[in-house]
Design a protein around this motif. Structure first.
Motif: not given
Lengths: 113, 113
Positions: A34, A36, A102, B32, B51, B93-95, B98-102
């Motif tokens: 990712f 940023y 991460y 997550y 979690r 995230s939907r960890r 391997s989903y993006k971390l907002i």
């Protein structure tokens, strides 16, 4: 633990030139990277998500032709800021998944003059 | 799209007092929720995470609570010390994918000696 090496840490470039930022996972395979951007006193804004061997997915409002992302291997991802302008000056930081959670690079402070 | 809101933007407490930072998220599939501490010009440092299968987690002076129904999670720091002064970010995230971390917008915490 997992380490992501990010280079350069600081770069100053002239307006109109391109700058490449490199993130390398040292002891694990980064299946997803990712990228940023963080402006002063603001949050980390996701620019794009890249998976090894496939095209990056860009967030809304991020110009894919300006911010070129390459994730050609499981250990290396690059972000190239093309035709940089002063408004692109920011802190750019990568984050990899593939080990546990991460893992962030140390960031790149880009200044366009 | 996914959104994480964080409050307050700044928080000033007396040394020894507690600090609470609150976040809400919009993506009901998030599972997550990490919290990061960031010092100026440095990478975010993970301080605690939770979690969705638990409601609370504690690590010494730091605790995080999660209310999935309300899509709300909080960071609690007890017995604050001057070295706790920094910017804190929540994220979601939907960890598992391997989903993006907002990230949330950040809270600048100042602990007064």
């Amino acid at each position: 633990g997992a380490v992501v090496s990010q280079h350069p840490s600081r770069v100053i470039c002239k307006s109109g030139t391109s700058v490449k930022i490199e993130c390398r996972s040292l002891d694990f395979q980064a299946t997803t990277m990712f990228w940023y951007r963080q402006f002063p006193k603001q949050s980390l804004m996701l620019m794009a998500t890249s998976n090894e061997g496939s095209k990056a997915t860009y967030e809304q409002g991020v110009e894919k032709d300006k911010f070129l992302i390459n994730h050609a291997s499981l250990t290396l991802s690059t972000l190239t800021v093309t035709s940089a302008h002063p408004e692109d000056s920011s802190f750019y930081i990568c984050s990899a998944t593939g080990f546990d959670g991460y893992t962030f690079g140390s960031g790149t402070r880009l200044t366009v003059v | 799209g996914e959104n994480v809101e964080q409050h307050p933007s700044t928080l000033s407490v007396q040394e020894g007092d507690s600090a609470v930072i609150k976040c809400t998220y919009s993506d009901s599939a998030s599972n997550y929720f990490p919290w990061y501490k960031q010092e100026l010009g440095k990478r975010p440092q993970l301080i605690i995470d939770i979690r969705s299968n638990v409601g609370e987690k504690k690590d010494q002076r730091i605790a995080v609570t999660l209310n999935k129904t309300a899509k709300h999670f909080s960071l609690h720091i007890t017995e604050t010390q001057p070295e706790d002064s920094a910017v804190y970010f929540c994220a979601a995230s939907r960890r598992d994918s391997s989903y993006k971390l907002i990230f949330g917008s950040g809270t600048r915490l100042l602990v007064r000696p």
